[in-house]
Design an enzyme around this catalytic site. Sequence first.
Site, mmCIF file in Angstrom:
data_model
loop_
_atom_site.group_PDB
_atom_site.id
_atom_site.type_symbol
_atom_site.label_atom_id
_atom_site.label_comp_id
_atom_site.label_asym_id
_atom_site.label_seq_id
_atom_site.Cartn_x
_atom_site.Cartn_y
_atom_site.Cartn_z
ATOM 1 N N ASP A 216 23.372 73.890 30.192
ATOM 2 C CA ASP A 216 23.425 75.275 30.684
ATOM 3 C C ASP A 216 22.418 75.422 31.825
ATOM 4 O OD1 ASP A 216 20.985 75.316 29.436
ATOM 5 O OD2 ASP A 216 21.567 76.666 27.833
ATOM 6 N N SER A 217 22.391 76.587 32.445
ATOM 7 C CA SER A 217 21.596 76.737 33.671
ATOM 8 C C SER A 217 20.139 77.116 33.414
ATOM 9 C CB SER A 217 22.221 77.824 34.548
ATOM 10 O OG SER A 217 22.038 79.095 33.940
ATOM 11 N N GLY A 218 19.830 77.531 32.191
ATOM 12 C CA GLY A 218 18.483 78.045 31.895
ATOM 13 C C GLY A 218 18.397 79.546 32.016
ATOM 14 N N GLY A 219 19.421 80.156 32.609
ATOM 15 C CA GLY A 219 19.397 81.603 32.838
ATOM 16 C C GLY A 219 19.286 82.411 31.559
ATOM 17 N N PHE A 220 20.072 82.048 30.556
ATOM 18 C CA PHE A 220 20.077 82.825 29.313
ATOM 19 C C PHE A 220 18.695 82.827 28.671
ATOM 20 C CE2 PHE A 220 20.566 83.212 24.691
ATOM 21 C CZ PHE A 220 21.208 84.446 24.625
ATOM 22 N N ASP B 262 23.004 82.169 36.594
ATOM 23 C CA ASP B 262 23.529 83.536 36.657
ATOM 24 C C ASP B 262 22.544 84.502 36.022
ATOM 25 O OD1 ASP B 262 23.879 82.470 34.071
ATOM 26 O OD2 ASP B 262 25.497 83.859 33.627
ATOM 27 N N GLN C 65 30.841 87.155 34.971
ATOM 28 C CA GLN C 65 30.111 88.218 34.285
ATOM 29 C C GLN C 65 30.861 89.543 34.477
ATOM 30 O OE1 GLN C 65 27.690 88.018 32.195
ATOM 31 N NE2 GLN C 65 26.669 86.070 32.551
ATOM 32 N N GLY D 279 28.151 86.444 29.172
ATOM 33 C CA GLY D 279 27.833 87.832 28.840
ATOM 34 C C GLY D 279 28.576 88.370 27.643
ATOM 35 N N ASP E 121 30.581 76.772 22.563
ATOM 36 C CA ASP E 121 29.339 76.190 22.046
ATOM 37 C C ASP E 121 28.571 77.268 21.306
ATOM 38 O OD1 ASP E 121 26.451 76.948 23.469
ATOM 39 O OD2 ASP E 121 28.208 77.591 24.588
ATOM 40 N N CYS F 62 36.727 69.395 1.559
ATOM 41 C CA CYS F 62 36.101 68.739 2.718
ATOM 42 C C CYS F 62 35.831 67.270 2.393
ATOM 43 C CB CYS F 62 34.796 69.455 3.062
ATOM 44 S SG CYS F 62 33.930 68.736 4.472
ATOM 45 N N CYS G 241 33.745 65.349 4.362
ATOM 46 C CA CYS G 241 32.592 64.909 5.160
ATOM 47 C C CYS G 241 31.633 64.086 4.284
ATOM 48 C CB CYS G 241 31.871 66.103 5.791
ATOM 49 S SG CYS G 241 30.762 67.017 4.685
ATOM 50 N N CYS H 263 29.893 66.179 1.513
ATOM 51 C CA CYS H 263 30.745 66.594 0.386
ATOM 52 C C CYS H 263 31.210 65.417 -0.461
ATOM 53 C CB CYS H 263 31.935 67.400 0.906
ATOM 54 S SG CYS H 263 31.436 69.023 1.551
ATOM 55 N N HIS I 133 27.481 68.962 7.334
ATOM 56 C CA HIS I 133 28.681 69.626 6.817
ATOM 57 C C HIS I 133 29.183 70.721 7.770
ATOM 58 C CE1 HIS I 133 31.550 71.670 4.248
ATOM 59 N NE2 HIS I 133 30.961 72.779 4.641
#
Length: 381
Positions: free
Chosen positions: A96-100, A150, A193, A220, A270, A308, A310, A313, A339
């Site tokens: 990601d850009s770091g903006g958040f 952004d 946005q 956003g 994500d 499940c 996995c 489990c 899990h």
Amino acid sequence: MTQPAIRYEHIKTCKQSGARLGIVHTPHGSFETPAFMPVGTQATVKTMSPEELKEMDAGIILSNTYHLWLRPGNEIVKEAGGLHSFMNWDRPILTDSGGFQVFSLSEFRKIEEEGVTFRNHLNGDKLFLSPEKSIQIQNDLGADIIMAFDECPPYPATYDYMLASVDRTTRWAKRCKEALQRPEEQGLFGIVQGGEFEDLRKRSAEALVELDFPGYAVGGLSVGEPKDIMYRVLEFTTPLLPENKPRYLMGVGSPDALVEGAIRGIDMFDCVLPTRIARNGTLMTSEGRLVVKNAKYARDFGPLDPNCDCYTCKNYSRAYIRHLIKAGETFGLRLTTYHNLYFLLRLMEQVRQAIREDRLLDFRDEFFEQYGFNKPNAKNF
């Protein structure tokens, strides 16, 4: 003409829902979409090894520009040969850009046309991040997909604030594109946005599409707004994005939102949700939300999820995992994290299969019924 780093291959559109099945090709391999990306904030998915992520067939993971800039520093990652080499992960990575983080972690911040001045959340130092600096850090990190810097406006925001913010984000996106050093190795995505305002989303999307990025994110959302608003925004925003490019909904990872997002044309998701709640002993299961720390599981020797297969489990009981978490043992956190990630990756596999069979709306209804989303007062995440 150089070949772009990221290429989207459309496989099929679900006749029942309009959802897309596709493949995103990157310099470090390809992954099928719709896809969920586990979040490895600091060049690691918390408690998981890269080998375990491959075992559960994670096609791509996400790392965080802001955190890696602060430590160990982008120069060190670059010296190590980039993120792939540094963390021993040979599949695709998105940063990601770091903006958040600048907007969510820093109490003090000043937004100007040049960039954002803010305080380091670790030690209080004054820092400055601009579109060019964000791209330089991401160039050093060497991810396959990188994001434009952004502005992440708060929810709710006024129309006038959002209008100014959208236009600034467009100007910053242009600067990001100009700063990109290796477009044949790194695909830069623009971020749409505009909050909940349809005309501003259109304004943002049209301006970014004109800049011709290899992929587009919807930003956003999942910032505190009710889910019905998020779905409504997706319904009018996704069709504005090119059909031959990947579409990424940022920060969304609850099971219901993944299915609903895919129905609305999203390819990539994500979220820290599955790993974060796992560390609190909260599990996603085929029968709904399960809090394994609860006393009623002290003598429950069955698996977390009987449906499940996995590693967790197949090998460990609710009683044992409850004991580990209550005792503060790291192994318990590893088992719950494994899990939850496996559950979401399998869910996306089921979504892709339902698209192949033109039955994603039927799948949604069956899944929601089994999961308990349709029950009154159902607990979500």
